[in-house]
Design an enzyme around this catalytic site. Structure first.
Site, short mmCIF file in Angstrom:
data_model
loop_
_atom_site.label_atom_id
_atom_site.label_comp_id
_atom_site.label_asym_id
_atom_site.label_seq_id
_atom_site.Cartn_x
_atom_site.Cartn_y
_atom_site.Cartn_z
CD GLU A 34 -2.69 1.19 2.60
OE1 GLU A 34 -3.17 0.08 2.94
OE2 GLU A 34 -2.88 2.24 3.24
CD GLU A 80 -2.75 7.06 5.80
OE1 GLU A 80 -3.76 6.39 6.10
OE2 GLU A 80 -1.59 6.74 6.11
#
Length: 332
Positions: A81, A86
């Protein structure tokens, strides 16, 4: 009326999360996101996303990538990933993170993560450059974090040689950010644009960037210096014992002839340095320079019937100091 959780306002893509009551739906919160799965994926390249988002307790906006197919190297996190951006809650930093079997623990945390400051009140440019050698993360064109491929690490450390697709979403209320404080709702992320680029077949042949990247090095010692350049103000210098710089090329065309060359000089007569290409589906080729002033050398190579990659190199076999500059690659 039902709020729109993924919409366009005329200028931006708007992704929203709130606690609106939706008739017939008992879920307390609803959120929006978009993904390119089944429509667009990429292996290596550059992604730029210009976006801004609100802060709030329980908020979790993200710009990230997952493999397609998802099970190329197993389930998560073995599949890999790439988290370009974020953010959680009201923090003054955002995060770049990599997940795989090597860096991700049983609780989902990763040791391959870097916090970076950002403009909390305006748009920021989030960039990821993914090559066969590493993944680099930038905020507003400033390099923040590099995750490098480790020789011999296998797919546990580098499952990043298969296609990945993009995801942009405004999430929250579970996991990392914790519970939502309703008074902080709604949460939203506004996306001005998403841009995706192919990597050039070959780059940084003149070292004017001041860095070796995307070349890799091994052996004695290689560095970019501001003396002895053939043109411009910088060149590569190799010192010590056996030394080489290499650049892994992708996106070549099978059964196609290319021309690779450059300029080099040695510091003392009797030394030598080679310019060459290997791992292209044929026998490695090289040309040697042994002059104390810059001379040109070049080779041609033809990729194999199913080969789209090659490695070009600048190799010093013995002790001493050599310089290289103005390397080039052309398709014939």
């Amino acid at each position: 009326s039902l709020p729109i959780y993924a919409s366009q306002d005329g200028s931006n893509l708007v992704l929203r999360m709130d606690n609106a009551v939706v008739a017939g739906d008992p879920v307390a919160y609803h959120a929006g996101g978009v993904k390119s799965m089944g429509k667009f994926s990429m292996t290596y390249g550059k992604v730029e996303v210009r976006a801004k988002f609100t802060q709030g307790r329980g908020s979790w906006p993200a710009i990230w990538m997952m493999p397609e197919p998802a099970t190329a190297y197993g389930g998560w996190p073995a599949c890999g990933e790439i988290d370009i951006m974020e953010h959680v809650n009201n923090e003054s930093v955002m995060y770049h993170t990599i997940h795989n079997s090597s860096v991700t623990n049983a609780n989902g945390g990763s040791t391959a993560s870097k916090a970076a400051t950002y403009n909390t009140t305006d748009y920021n440019l989030y960039t990821m450059i993914w090559s066969p050698n590493d993944i680099r993360f930038y905020v507003n064109n400033v390099l923040q974090y590099t995750y490098a491929r480790v020789s011999g690490g296998g797919t546990q450390q580098w499952p990043f040689d298969v296609p990945f697709y993009l995801i942009l979403n405004q999430a929250g209320g579970a996991g990392w950010p914790g519970a939502i404080t309703n008074a902080d709702l709604p949460f939203s992320m506004q996306v001005d644009y998403v841009r995706v680029y192919k990597l050039p077949l070959f780059s940084n042949g003149d070292f004017e960037s001041g860095t070796i990247y995307p070349w890799t090095t091994w052996g004695g010692g290689s560095s970019v210096v501001s003396t002895d350049a053939r043109t411009g103000s910088r060149c590569i210098r190799e010192t010590g014992g056996e030394t080489s710089i290499e650049q892994y090329l992708t996106g070549l065309t099978p059964n196609t002839t290319y021309w690779f060359g450059g300029y080099a000089k040695v510091s003392t007569a009797g030394q030598s340095v080679s310019i060459g290409v290997k791992n292209f589906g044929g026998t490695a080729v090289n040309a040697t320079i042994g002059t104390t002033s810059y001379s040109n050398a070049s080779v041609t190579f033809t990729t194999g019937a199913n080969n789209t990659t090659a490695t070009v190199y600048f190799y010093k076999p013995l002790s001493g100091t050599v310089y290289g500059d103005d390397f080039y690659l052309e398709k014939l």
